[in-house]
Enzyme design. Structure first.
Site, PDB file in Angstrom:
ATOM      1  N   HIS A   3      -2.104  -7.351  -4.682  1.00 16.56           N
ATOM      2  CA  HIS A   3      -2.629  -8.374  -3.764  1.00 16.56           C
ATOM      3  C   HIS A   3      -3.352  -9.499  -4.509  1.00 16.56           C
ATOM      4  CE1 HIS A   3      -3.997  -9.711   0.185  1.00 16.56           C
ATOM      5  NE2 HIS A   3      -5.267  -9.636  -0.176  1.00 16.56           N
ATOM      6  N   GLU A  37       1.743 -21.369   7.226  1.00 16.93           N
ATOM      7  CA  GLU A  37       2.726 -20.485   6.613  1.00 16.93           C
ATOM      8  C   GLU A  37       3.286 -19.593   7.703  1.00 16.93           C
ATOM      9  OE1 GLU A  37       2.516 -16.920   3.352  1.00 16.93           O
ATOM     10  OE2 GLU A  37       1.797 -16.835   5.400  1.00 16.93           O
ATOM     11  N   TYR A  69       4.849 -11.802  -0.241  1.00 12.75           N
ATOM     12  CA  TYR A  69       5.846 -11.356   0.737  1.00 12.75           C
ATOM     13  C   TYR A  69       7.197 -11.340   0.025  1.00 12.75           C
ATOM     14  CZ  TYR A  69       2.156 -12.242   4.184  1.00 12.75           C
ATOM     15  OH  TYR A  69       0.987 -12.230   4.890  1.00 12.75           O
TER      16      TYR A  69
HETATM   17  C1  LIG Z   1       1.059  -3.819   5.965  1.00 15.24           C
HETATM   18  C2  LIG Z   1       0.888  -4.978   5.015  1.00 15.24           C
HETATM   19  C3  LIG Z   1      -0.098  -5.931   5.280  1.00 15.24           C
HETATM   20  C4  LIG Z   1      -0.303  -7.007   4.412  1.00 15.24           C
HETATM   21  N1  LIG Z   1      -1.270  -7.933   4.696  1.00 15.24           N
HETATM   22  C5  LIG Z   1      -1.462  -8.971   3.852  1.00 15.24           C
HETATM   23  C6  LIG Z   1      -2.475  -9.948   4.110  1.00 15.24           C
HETATM   24  O1  LIG Z   1      -3.215  -9.872   5.081  1.00 15.24           O
HETATM   25  N2  LIG Z   1      -2.607 -10.984   3.238  1.00 15.24           N
HETATM   26  C7  LIG Z   1      -1.812 -11.094   2.126  1.00 15.24           C
HETATM   27  O2  LIG Z   1      -2.012 -12.038   1.360  1.00 15.24           O
HETATM   28  N3  LIG Z   1      -0.859 -10.187   1.855  1.00 15.24           N
HETATM   29  C8  LIG Z   1      -0.673  -9.134   2.687  1.00 15.24           C
HETATM   30  N4  LIG Z   1       0.311  -8.224   2.410  1.00 15.24           N
HETATM   31  C9  LIG Z   1       1.145  -8.388   1.208  1.00 15.24           C
HETATM   32  C10 LIG Z   1       0.431  -7.819   0.000  1.00 15.24           C
HETATM   33  O3  LIG Z   1      -0.538  -8.738  -0.465  1.00 15.24           O
HETATM   34  C11 LIG Z   1       1.435  -7.562  -1.140  1.00 15.24           C
HETATM   35  O4  LIG Z   1       2.408  -6.663  -0.716  1.00 15.24           O
HETATM   36  C12 LIG Z   1       0.718  -7.044  -2.388  1.00 15.24           C
HETATM   37  O5  LIG Z   1       1.512  -7.291  -3.510  1.00 15.24           O
HETATM   38  C13 LIG Z   1       0.415  -5.586  -2.259  1.00 15.24           C
HETATM   39  O6  LIG Z   1      -0.345  -5.125  -3.324  1.00 15.24           O
HETATM   40  P1  LIG Z   1      -0.335  -3.544  -3.634  1.00 15.24           P
HETATM   41  O7  LIG Z   1      -1.167  -3.330  -4.811  1.00 15.24           O
HETATM   42  O8  LIG Z   1      -0.632  -2.795  -2.367  1.00 15.24           O
HETATM   43  O9  LIG Z   1       1.214  -3.328  -3.907  1.00 15.24           O
HETATM   44  P2  LIG Z   1       2.039  -2.608  -5.073  1.00 15.24           P
HETATM   45  O10 LIG Z   1       3.345  -2.306  -4.430  1.00 15.24           O
HETATM   46  O11 LIG Z   1       1.285  -1.496  -5.681  1.00 15.24           O
HETATM   47  O12 LIG Z   1       2.192  -3.765  -6.148  1.00 15.24           O
HETATM   48  C14 LIG Z   1       2.815  -5.002  -5.873  1.00 15.24           C
HETATM   49  C15 LIG Z   1       3.280  -5.636  -7.194  1.00 15.24           C
HETATM   50  O13 LIG Z   1       2.175  -5.786  -8.076  1.00 15.24           O
HETATM   51  C16 LIG Z   1       2.346  -5.006  -9.247  1.00 15.24           C
HETATM   52  N5  LIG Z   1       1.063  -4.404  -9.585  1.00 15.24           N
HETATM   53  C17 LIG Z   1       0.289  -3.634  -8.792  1.00 15.24           C
HETATM   54  N6  LIG Z   1      -0.827  -3.282  -9.434  1.00 15.24           N
HETATM   55  C18 LIG Z   1      -0.758  -3.826 -10.667  1.00 15.24           C
HETATM   56  C19 LIG Z   1      -1.622  -3.807 -11.800  1.00 15.24           C
HETATM   57  N7  LIG Z   1      -2.790  -3.184 -11.774  1.00 15.24           N
HETATM   58  N8  LIG Z   1      -1.230  -4.455 -12.918  1.00 15.24           N
HETATM   59  C20 LIG Z   1      -0.045  -5.121 -12.948  1.00 15.24           C
HETATM   60  N9  LIG Z   1       0.803  -5.173 -11.905  1.00 15.24           N
HETATM   61  C21 LIG Z   1       0.447  -4.537 -10.774  1.00 15.24           C
HETATM   62  C22 LIG Z   1       3.399  -3.979  -8.890  1.00 15.24           C
HETATM   63  O14 LIG Z   1       4.066  -3.506 -10.038  1.00 15.24           O
HETATM   64  C23 LIG Z   1       4.280  -4.770  -7.958  1.00 15.24           C
HETATM   65  O15 LIG Z   1       5.126  -5.617  -8.703  1.00 15.24           O
HETATM   66  C24 LIG Z   1       0.522  -7.130   3.266  1.00 15.24           C
HETATM   67  C25 LIG Z   1       1.497  -6.168   3.005  1.00 15.24           C
HETATM   68  C26 LIG Z   1       1.697  -5.107   3.860  1.00 15.24           C
HETATM   69  C27 LIG Z   1       2.773  -4.089   3.568  1.00 15.24           C
END
Ligand SMILES: Cc1cc2nc3c(=O)[nH]c(=O)nc-3n(C[C@H](O)[C@H](O)[C@H](O)COP(=O)(O)OP(=O)(O)OC[C@H]3O[C@@H](n4cnc5c(N)ncnc54)[C@H](O)[C@@H]3O)c2cc1C
Ligand SMILES: *[C@@H]1O[C@H](CO)[C@@H](O)[C@H](O)[C@H]1NC(C)=O
Ligand SMILES: *[C@@H]1O[C@H](CO)[C@@H](O)[C@H](O)[C@H]1NC(C)=O
Ligand SMILES: *[C@@H]1O[C@H](CO)[C@@H](O)[C@H](O)[C@H]1NC(C)=O
Ligand SMILES: *[C@@H]1O[C@H](CO)[C@@H](O)[C@H](O)[C@H]1NC(C)=O
Ligand SMILES: *[C@@H]1O[C@H](CO)[C@@H](O)[C@H](O)[C@H]1NC(C)=O
Ligand SMILES: *[C@@H]1O[C@H](CO)[C@@H](O)[C@H](O)[C@H]1NC(C)=O
Length: 534
Positions: free
Chosen positions: A182, A430, A472
């Site tokens: 995120h 957006e 996204y």
């Molecule tokens: C239900 C839902 C609600 C959401 N709501 C919002 C919202 O309100 N606002 C918004 O902006 N976005 C929102 N999103 C999108 C969200 O920001 C992205 O999906 C984000 O990438 C998720 O981060 P994660 O760590 O949970 O995902 P992960 O699947 O763990 O990681 C996403 C990407 O980042 C990489 N990554 C993760 N951690 C690291 C690390 N420590 N070092 C290097 N790379 C890393 C992973 O390899 C992958 O490429 C939402 C998504 C979902 C599914």
């Protein structure tokens, strides 16, 4: 004793390394294991840190944070090993050994990636799951916090609220989202019109790079620190922790949700909203969702537009502002609820403001099922005709939805190149398109429907490039060929996510990871060295 044990292992390692070239894949797995065990500090028992496919916990850990059932099926390649690091040295060991034995790694924080890139790969890989690196230390005096890269944003909001009612952080609304993906892809929520993205409020980070070096902001340099604040960290290394600047929130905020069907004049309201949403005071966030609803009394399907708001202040200040800028909505005092900021986090997270804050600590996602998402940016209000065609298409698929998020405010003050996230001034809102479903048989049909809707919207949204939000993630926009794609080819999707920042991202990538160790379907490409330079 320890020492001789260590040198024995080292000897074994050297022996194994010398054999590596002729090894087949099963012995390279063996050697990866040997390498990893020889590197890690045995502070935790080895079996807690690394799981093989034979480990009893393997499947449950793998599936623990898979949110989208599209990526649960058995035909997807499973990680050879799952490493759950407890410290930076275990991340370092995973990188050094994976690189040595030519294995890919995938890094997972909250697991919300829209295309599953944090736990899927097309090549043999090791999954590094950061779930145990979720400690958060909040420093109210200095208005900062250090956050482990495996923490969720719900945990962050909880830990801040534990110490202060008047501090918050501008990140997303879904509490189970991980800070790893995120923050490194942008991150917006209900207070981003006042404070910008999560990525705009990062002030330091610790990262392990492709050489296994552990770096902070000072030692990584400003180029790499720039790249991981919106460029997606997965192309550059593994983030271990973030330091953020906390922001101020008032003791009382106000929320409302007013839904209107087409029969109740939703389309006119939406038209007005398109003209004012980005121009409202930065304390006032008013987003709109468009979804299918059942109209009473005849039970016909219709479209409902919901206007959902967070105002950083009391209802008595909000009402005159709304009366002034959006009287057509007819907001009344009775429609407003006053609460603390952390209660508004519950509200926007899909809970009741009166629920216990403990729900923010849960890693269990509220939504589990199949879904597909896409995004667009809008620079001119969408015409009435455009909206009518949109409603018609949504009515074909009852589980579809659009979320329109207004930009403006602080977002327009930050330059396009301040971070890799380029969608700043000039964007009025957006769009996020979502469709959900429950059974695998519907996957193809729904993906097709979504692609058609996206094609339909082309004339009404940004173009050259048709911009998209990295968080996204959408592989329909294009993908790398085994991570080995030229800058020109990757530009097809790279310019959509990053516009003019894409070139700089590729330069940072080339400088920090020239061998392209950290690669995935949409990783930043390495710039090819000119032949005549060789
Ligand atoms: C239900 C839902 C609600 C959401 N709501 C919002 C919202 O309100 N606002 C918004 O902006 N976005 C929102 N999103 C999108 C969200 O920001 C992205 O999906 C984000 O990438 C998720 O981060 P994660 O760590 O949970 O995902 P992960 O699947 O763990 O990681 C996403 C990407 O980042 C990489 N990554 C993760 N951690 C690291 C690390 N420590 N070092 C290097 N790379 C890393 C992973 O390899 C992958 O490429 C939402 C998504 C979902 C599914
Ligand atoms: C897993 O179990 C199978 C069958 O019991 C065995 O052949 C294999 O070597 C084991 N693999 C690992 C990595 O332990
Ligand atoms: C299984 O998942 C993969 C990877 O996401 C996908 O390409 C494939 O279409 C899925 N298979 C089915 C039957 O849905
Ligand atoms: C605030 O920052 C200063 C300077 O970095 C530091 O000395 C101090 O300990 C910090 N305060 C707290 C409560 O940690
Ligand atoms: C807003 O308040 C009015 C007056 O109480 C009420 O009639 C109306 O139903 C409310 N609207 C919503 C969406 O709650
Ligand atoms: C709504 O349903 C009624 C009765 O089922 C039907 O006669 C009417 O045409 C429908 N209205 C619309 C707008 O589809
Ligand atoms: C990657 O691309 C380059 C240039 O097109 C090519 O020379 C090389 O063989 C490719 N490597 C792989 C692993 O496909």
């Amino acid at each position: 004793m320890e020492r001789s044990n260590f040198s024995m292992r080292l000897l074994l390692l050297i022996l194994l390394v010398s054999l590596a070239r002729s090894a087949d894949s099963s012995s390279s797995h063996e050697m990866f294991l040997q390498c990893f065990s020889s590197h890690i500090q045995h502070s935790k028992s080895y079996s807690e840190v690394i799981l093989t496919k034979n480990s009893s916990a393997y499947s449950s850990v793998l599936q623990s944070s898979i949110r989208n059932f599209r990526f649960l099926n058995t035909s997807t390649l499973k990680p050879q090993f799952i490493i759950t690091p407890f410290n930076e040295f275990e991340i370092q060991a995973a990188i050094v050994c994976a690189k040595k034995y030519d294995m890919q790694i995938r890094v997972r924080s909250g697991g919300h990636d829209y295309e599953g890139l944090s736990f899927l790969s097309y090549q043999e890989f090791v999954l590094v799951d950061l779930a145990e690196l979720s400690s958060i230390s909040v420093d109210i005096e200095n208005e900062t916090a250090w956050i482990g890269a495996g923490a969720s944003i719900g945990e962050l909001y909880y830990r801040i609220a534990e110490k202060s009612k008047v501090h918050g952080f501008p990140a997303g609304t879904c509490p189970t989202v991980g800070v790893g993906g995120h923050f490194s892809g942008g991150g917006f929520g209900t207070i981003f019109r006042k404070y910008g993205l999560a990525a705009d409020n990062l002030i330091d980070a610790r990262i392990v790079d492709a050489n296994g070096r552990i770096l902070d902001r000072e030692s990584m340099g400003e180029d790499l620190f720039w790249a991981i604040r919106g460029g997606g960290a997965a192309s550059f290394g593994v983030v271990f922790s973030w330091k953020v600047r906390l922001v101020s929130v008032p003791p009382t905020v106000t929320v409302f949700n007013i839904g209107k069907t087409l029969q109740q004049g939703a389309s006119n309201l939406l038209h007005k909203w398109q003209n004012i949403g980005d121009k409202l005071h930065e304390d006032l966030f008013l987003h709109a969702t468009i979804a299918v609803a059942t109209s009473s009394p005849n039970g016909n399907k219709t479209i409902q537009v919901s206007f959902v708001s967070l105002f950083l202040g009391r209802a008595e200040e909000l009402l005159p502002m709304m009366q002034d800028s959006f009287p057509e909505l007819g907001l009344m005092r009775e429609n407003c609820s006053e609460m603390s900021w952390i209660q508004s986090v519950l509200y926007f997270g899909g809970f009741s403001p009166s629920d216990s804050l403990d729900v923010l600590l849960s890693r269990t996602a509220q939504f589990k099922g199949f879904f597909k998402g896409k995004s667009d940016y809008v620079k001119e209000p969408i015409s009435e005709t455009g909206l009518e065609g949109l409603y018609k298409r949504l009515l074909e698929e009852e589980t579809s939805m659009l979320i329109l998020t207004p930009y403006g405010g602080r977002m327009s003050e930050i330059s396009d190149s301040e971070t890799p996230f380029p969608h700043r001034s000039g964007n009025i809102f957006e769009i996020q398109y979502i469709i959900t479903w429950d059974v695998e048989e519907e996957t193809e049909k729904n993906l097709k429907w979504m692609r058609k809707l996206y094609a339909y919207m082309a004339p009404y949204v940004s173009n050259s490039p048709r911009a998209a939000y990295l968080n996204y993630r959408d592989l329909d926009l294009g993908r790398n060929n085994y991570g080995n794609t030229s800058f020109a080819k990757a530009s097809v999707w790279g310019l959509k996510y990053f516009k003019n920042n894409f070139k700089r991202l590729a330069r940072v990538k080339t400088a920090t990871d020239p061998s392209n160790f950290f690669r995935n379907e949409q990783s930043i490409p390495v710039l090819q060295r000119k032949r005549n330079l060789k």
